[in-house]
Design an enzyme around this catalytic site. Structure first.
Site: not given
Length: 298
Positions: A1-3
């Site tokens: 995902m990563c943010g």
């Protein structure tokens, strides 16, 4: 995902709170990726004194006093050096290019995490909340900050593989998603003389943007070129010391939200990262449209 998180402050009265707000935002994105994290902070005098060239180095197994002595001797000016977790940050009253050249000559195996006036880049492996505490981020001041929490999919979990990728002067890029044709674009950039530090697909995006900017294009034009050249799914935030820009791919499947007030502009992968910003209840809030470049200038 990563943010992704980013904060651009318009109101100088908020500059002392930049690190506090950025740390809160990054912590809220921990669930989107907790294997590593990184930040880019513009204008914190404790890390990047005004009027000084600044560099951030990784994979350098040398104590700060030795780095200071070596680079001071090479440059003929006093070089200040400090280790912040695993990143060595150095500054001197010379241009960033001069300081960077001296560091590369003395430590050719060190990885340059960032360089330029007013910019500090810190990276690390581990949970973002723990990393921001080890960096002392909450005490940092400045006018702009970018952060990233990583769930590794394209390369190893290392500090060097963490975002931001800051490969041009005062520039950085953070990325949620993946580039399907990064290998082809990497080959084309290498043929044009561009060097790479990793096999990370995000570095290809950062090098591409830096190459465009070095050719005289502005950030908006460079990001339009990204949309025309890269295949895949992505939300990107690109910044330098004077600008802050966001773009998504044509399908826009990677989440993003932007909020804007008279005091600040902020961007994050999810609204919860923005929820505690001062005045957010009165902000204009929207989801960026596909392939539309949103840019703000200091």
């Amino acid at each position: 995902m990563c943010g992704i998180v980013g904060l651009h402050l318009r109101n100088p009265d908020l500059h002392p709170r930049l690190g506090e707000m950025l740390a809160e935002m990054l912590g809220e994105m921990q669930d989107r990726g907790a294997d590593s994290a990184g930040i880019a902070v513009y204008g914190n005098p404790a890390w990047a004194p005004p009027g000084h060239g600044c560099i951030s180095l990784l994979e350098l197994e040398v104590v700060p006093d030795e780095v200071s002595a070596t680079l001071s001797s090479a440059l003929g000016v006093t070089v200040s050096a400090q280790t912040i977790d695993v990143t060595l940050v150095a500054s001197a009253a010379v241009t960033a290019d001069e300081l960077l050249a001296a560091a590369r000559a003395a430590y050719p195996h060190a990885l340059v995490a960032g360089f330029g006036s007013d910019l500090t880049v810190l990276k690390g492996v581990g949970a973002p909340r723990e990393l921001t505490e080890s960096w002392g981020l909450a005490a940092a001041s400045g006018w702009q900050g970018v952060g990233h929490t990583r769930m590794a999919t394209e390369s190893a979990v290392t500090s060097s593989g963490a975002h931001p990728f800051a490969v041009g002067p005062e520039q950085c890029l953070v990325h949620n998603g993946s580039f399907a044709n990064h290998a082809t674009i990497r080959r084309e950039l290498r043929a044009a003389g561009v060097e790479f530090d990793s096999e990370n697909d995000t570095e290809v995006g950062a090098r591409f943007v830096a190459h465009q900017l070095a050719a005289g294009k502005d950030v908006e034009t460079a990001l339009k070129e990204v949309c025309a050249t890269f295949d895949g799914f992505y939300t990107l935030l690109v910044s330098n010391r004077d600008s802050f820009a966001v773009v998504r791919d044509a399908i826009a499947c990677k989440p993003a939200v932007i909020a804007e007030t008279d005091d600040w502009v902020a961007m994050a992968s999810e609204y919860r990262a923005l929820a505690k910003l001062p005045g957010v209840a009165n902000a204009r809030i929207w989801e960026p449209e596909p392939e539309v470049v949103y840019a703000w200038t200091r």
